[in-house]
Design a protein around this motif. Structure first.
Motif, mmCIF file in Angstrom:
data_model
loop_
_atom_site.group_PDB
_atom_site.id
_atom_site.type_symbol
_atom_site.label_atom_id
_atom_site.label_comp_id
_atom_site.label_asym_id
_atom_site.label_seq_id
_atom_site.Cartn_x
_atom_site.Cartn_y
_atom_site.Cartn_z
ATOM 1 N N ALA A 1 13.122 -2.168 -13.596
ATOM 2 C CA ALA A 1 12.997 -2.592 -14.764
ATOM 3 C C ALA A 1 13.355 -4.210 -14.708
ATOM 4 C CB ALA A 1 13.538 -1.871 -15.635
ATOM 5 N N ARG B 1 17.450 2.481 -28.944
ATOM 6 C CA ARG B 1 16.362 1.585 -28.796
ATOM 7 C C ARG B 1 16.427 0.841 -30.218
ATOM 8 N NH1 ARG B 1 12.140 2.516 -25.791
ATOM 9 N NH2 ARG B 1 12.177 4.658 -25.784
ATOM 10 N N MET C 1 15.638 2.847 -11.141
ATOM 11 C CA MET C 1 15.004 2.520 -12.341
ATOM 12 C C MET C 1 15.401 1.253 -13.067
ATOM 13 S SD MET C 1 15.408 4.823 -15.899
ATOM 14 C CE MET C 1 15.481 6.307 -15.002
ATOM 15 N N ALA D 1 15.995 0.762 -19.338
ATOM 16 C CA ALA D 1 14.732 0.487 -18.489
ATOM 17 C C ALA D 1 13.522 0.174 -19.327
ATOM 18 C CB ALA D 1 14.520 1.487 -17.568
ATOM 19 N N GLN D 2 13.087 1.075 -20.280
ATOM 20 C CA GLN D 2 11.854 0.648 -21.069
ATOM 21 C C GLN D 2 12.049 -0.707 -21.762
ATOM 22 O OE1 GLN D 2 11.702 4.467 -23.176
ATOM 23 N NE2 GLN D 2 10.431 5.390 -21.663
ATOM 24 N N GLU D 3 13.178 -0.814 -22.323
ATOM 25 C CA GLU D 3 13.318 -2.022 -23.081
ATOM 26 C C GLU D 3 13.693 -3.376 -22.343
ATOM 27 O OE1 GLU D 3 12.911 -2.629 -26.253
ATOM 28 O OE2 GLU D 3 12.363 -0.253 -26.527
ATOM 29 N N LYS D 4 13.834 -3.114 -21.032
ATOM 30 C CA LYS D 4 14.098 -4.179 -20.025
ATOM 31 C C LYS D 4 15.193 -5.173 -20.497
ATOM 32 C CE LYS D 4 9.530 -4.466 -18.256
ATOM 33 N NZ LYS D 4 9.727 -3.652 -17.163
ATOM 34 N N LYS E 1 17.155 5.727 -19.632
ATOM 35 C CA LYS E 1 15.714 5.508 -19.754
ATOM 36 C C LYS E 1 15.178 4.270 -20.774
ATOM 37 C CE LYS E 1 13.367 8.693 -21.798
ATOM 38 N NZ LYS E 1 12.531 10.012 -22.313
ATOM 39 N N VAL E 2 16.024 4.403 -21.864
ATOM 40 C CA VAL E 2 15.620 3.521 -22.944
ATOM 41 C C VAL E 2 15.954 1.915 -22.505
ATOM 42 C CG1 VAL E 2 16.315 2.467 -25.301
ATOM 43 C CG2 VAL E 2 15.691 4.903 -24.666
ATOM 44 N N GLU F 1 16.871 7.076 -29.037
ATOM 45 C CA GLU F 1 15.829 6.468 -30.000
ATOM 46 C C GLU F 1 17.091 5.525 -30.714
ATOM 47 O OE1 GLU F 1 12.527 5.877 -29.822
ATOM 48 O OE2 GLU F 1 12.773 6.597 -28.051
ATOM 49 N N ASP G 1 18.799 9.658 -21.601
ATOM 50 C CA ASP G 1 17.825 9.090 -22.345
ATOM 51 C C ASP G 1 18.249 7.516 -22.598
ATOM 52 O OD1 ASP G 1 15.936 11.105 -22.604
ATOM 53 O OD2 ASP G 1 16.980 11.683 -24.824
#
Length: 313
Positions: free
Chosen positions: A105, A42, A101, A81-84, A78-79, A39, A75
């Motif tokens: 993304a 992020r 992953m 990938a989520q935030e591209k 993962k972040v 986080e 993490d």
């Protein structure tokens, strides 16, 4: 816009420096291990996006750490990938478990290596690009100890993905050499410390301006965790302990990242490992990132043109 990439720098590759490099036409870097959780990373990504609309990269270093756990590393991926994020730089082990992953993304994923055999493995794993890091680099060069002049063309001729040249680059001459030797871009870290946007104490800049190419040293080879850092009291102590047979655990315990964080802030460097490359010997000024990148591009164009005039029929 330009083939110049900022590499990972613990504590220094922050959103401010990252955005400055990207806004100047290079590819900036956020170093994930600056942060204690996904986080926090992020938040750094969001801050960077508030400072630039240009592409940037995130580094995730999979090296032994007393602070960053496997769960935190997971993490980080993962972040990203989520935030591209536009690009990801990985160093250490191949991290094959995260590549699917990243590809899903749309993240352009690069891995730093120091040998042809590792470059071939990275290409086979499915990475989009290879960073070829010669032994001149600061940080953790592979203990094969192959110089950039040999490593860059060897890797460029051996893989079918783009190759970025790392290790010993600090100016347009190095960029020109990288391009001539088959690489797509110059990948630098030490040189970006010596820029106005890098948040270090002015004494660090003075240290870099005074440093010569012989003022860094390799250590940790016998433990399997080779590093290159600025010569100072701590590194001398580590070399003595290593010569006396100290193992990797004891050496790693002498390298807490918080000491380097404090050294960058205060300019007091004897108690910290400053992972600086031999390119320090080429640093002669403290420009802005914009000035550095534009000067590098102008010098590279001039060098390539001048030498083309020498060899053309």
């Amino acid at each position: 816009k330009y083939p110049i990439v900022c590499g990972a720098m613990l504590w220094l590759a922050t959103p401010t420096l990252c955005a400055a490099v990207s806004n100047a036409g290079g590819l900036g870097n956020i170093t994930a291990c600056n942060y204690n959780s996904g986080e926090e990373l992020r938040e750094a990504i969001h801050k960077t996006r508030a400072l630039t609309v240009c592409p940037f990269s995130v580094n995730i270093t999979l090296m032994p750490s007393m602070r960053i756990t496997d769960e935190i590393l997971a993490d980080f991926f993962k972040v990203c990938a989520q935030e591209k994020v536009p690009a990801l730089e990985v160093s250490g082990r191949p991290a094959r478990e995260y590549l699917g992953m990243m590809k899903k993304a749309g993240v352009f994923t690069m891995h730093k290596v120091g040998s042809v055999r590792h470059a071939l493995n990275i290409e086979k794993a499915g990475y989009d690009a290879v960073i070829a890091a010669g032994v001149e680099e600061g940080g953790h060069p592979l203990n094969d100890d192959v110089t950039s002049m040999v490593l860059w063309p060897r890797i460029a001729e051996s893989v079918n993905v783009p190759v970025l040249a790392c290790g010993g680059i600090a100016d347009g001459r190095g960029l020109a050499a990288a391009l001539v030797l088959g690489c797509e871009a110059a990948f630098m870290a030490t040189r970006f410390i010596a820029t106005k946007e890098c948040a270090v104490h002015p004494d660090i800049w003075n240290l870099l301006l005074a440093a010569k190419e012989q003022d860094t040293v390799l250590f940790g080879n016998s433990t399997g965790l080779q590093g290159r850092a600025l010569k100072n009291r701590l590194i001398e102590e580590i070399l003595k302990k290593e010569a006396a047979g100290a193992g990797a655990r004891e050496i790693i315990a002498m390298l807490p990242g918080v000491k380097a964080k404090e050294a960058w802030r205060t300019g007091k460097t004897d108690e910290a490992a400053l992972m600086i490359g031999q390119s320090a010997g080429l640093i002669k000024d403290i420009p802005s990132c914009q000035e550095l990148i534009e000067n590098m591009m102008a010098e590279a164009r001039s060098v390539l043109h001048k030498n083309w005039e020498r060899v053309k029929e």
